[in-house]
Design a protein around this motif. Structure first.
Motif, PDB file in Angstrom:
ATOM      1  N   VAL A  60       1.147  -1.219   0.008  1.00  0.00           N
ATOM      2  CA  VAL A  60      -0.130  -0.079   0.083  1.00  0.00           C
ATOM      3  C   VAL A  60       0.923   1.367   0.017  1.00  0.00           C
ATOM      4  N   THR A  62       3.415   2.089  -1.811  1.00  0.00           N
ATOM      5  CA  THR A  62       3.373   2.790  -3.487  1.00  0.00           C
ATOM      6  C   THR A  62       2.059   3.321  -3.983  1.00  0.00           C
ATOM      7  N   TYR A  63       0.881   2.834  -3.464  1.00  0.00           N
ATOM      8  CA  TYR A  63      -0.349   3.298  -3.704  1.00  0.00           C
ATOM      9  C   TYR A  63      -0.196   4.975  -3.118  1.00  0.00           C
ATOM     10  N   ALA A  95      -7.332   2.145   0.257  1.00  0.00           N
ATOM     11  CA  ALA A  95      -6.082   1.456   0.901  1.00  0.00           C
ATOM     12  C   ALA A  95      -6.243   0.556   1.918  1.00  0.00           C
ATOM     13  N   ILE A  98      -6.781  -2.755  -0.089  1.00  0.00           N
ATOM     14  CA  ILE A  98      -5.676  -3.237  -0.368  1.00  0.00           C
ATOM     15  C   ILE A  98      -4.931  -4.032   0.766  1.00  0.00           C
ATOM     16  N   TYR A 121       5.216  -3.270  -8.413  1.00  0.00           N
ATOM     17  CA  TYR A 121       4.777  -2.170  -7.812  1.00  0.00           C
ATOM     18  C   TYR A 121       4.205  -0.996  -8.650  1.00  0.00           C
ATOM     19  N   SER A 124       0.428  -0.541  -8.492  1.00  0.00           N
ATOM     20  CA  SER A 124      -0.068   0.082  -7.446  1.00  0.00           C
ATOM     21  C   SER A 124       0.567   1.441  -7.371  1.00  0.00           C
ATOM     22  N   MET A 125       1.323   1.766  -7.942  1.00  0.00           N
ATOM     23  CA  MET A 125       1.538   3.344  -8.043  1.00  0.00           C
ATOM     24  C   MET A 125       0.898   4.051  -8.931  1.00  0.00           C
ATOM     25  N   PHE A 127      -2.361   3.103  -9.931  1.00  0.00           N
ATOM     26  CA  PHE A 127      -3.639   2.976  -9.384  1.00  0.00           C
ATOM     27  C   PHE A 127      -3.503   4.250  -8.398  1.00  0.00           C
ATOM     28  N   GLY A 128      -2.799   4.289  -7.756  1.00  0.00           N
ATOM     29  CA  GLY A 128      -2.610   5.462  -6.778  1.00  0.00           C
ATOM     30  C   GLY A 128      -2.658   6.892  -7.250  1.00  0.00           C
TER      31      GLY A 128
END
Length: 143
Positions: A60, A62-63, A95, A98, A121, A124-125, A127-128
């Protein structure tokens, strides 16, 4: 009282000082990371510490890096989709999902099973960044 606080926080001089402070901290952080990379101790850089923590299951992080990057670097000048409070609730709810459903392990397993060469990752990045762009951006007052 609240009006004076709002005027203080919306002061362009204050905003510019905070932006310059954040830029200076960012440059200092990179310089410190480079300095730690060239010393004789292994795996003591800021980058390796963050990587080790994300490799240990904190997918989470990297999100959140993606959401913060979207907030800092992509400001909005138009009407937002949701209010800042609702956007923050959405950001943290995703988050929590996740973390609870251990999506980091699911993504890692999927990537390894299908032999995808993409860095796990980055999903995740991205997506964030997408969530940050849609729900959690600041108003557009750049330097």
């Amino acid at each position: 009282m609240i009006k004076s606080i709002q005027q203080f926080l919306n002061n362009t001089q204050l905003i510019k000082r905070i932006q310059y402070f954040l830029i200076a901290m960012f440059v200092l952080l990179i310089a410190l990371d480079v300095y730690l990379a060239v010393d004789t101790i292994d795996n003591n850089t800021i980058s390796s510490i963050i990587k080790n923590n994300t490799d240990n299951g904190l997918f989470v992080l990297t999100y959140f890096w993606g959401a913060v990057a979207a907030n800092l670097f992509f400001t909005t000048r138009g009407v937002k989709l949701v209010s800042p409070t609702v956007g923050t609730i959405i950001l943290f709810s995703i988050a929590l999902i996740i973390i609870v459903f251990n999506l980091g392990k699911l993504v890692t397993d999927f990537m390894e099973d299908h032999y995808y060469g993409i860095y796990r990752y980055s999903i995740s990045m991205v997506f964030g960044i997408a969530v940050g762009l849609l729900f959690w951006r600041q108003e557009g007052k750049a330097v």
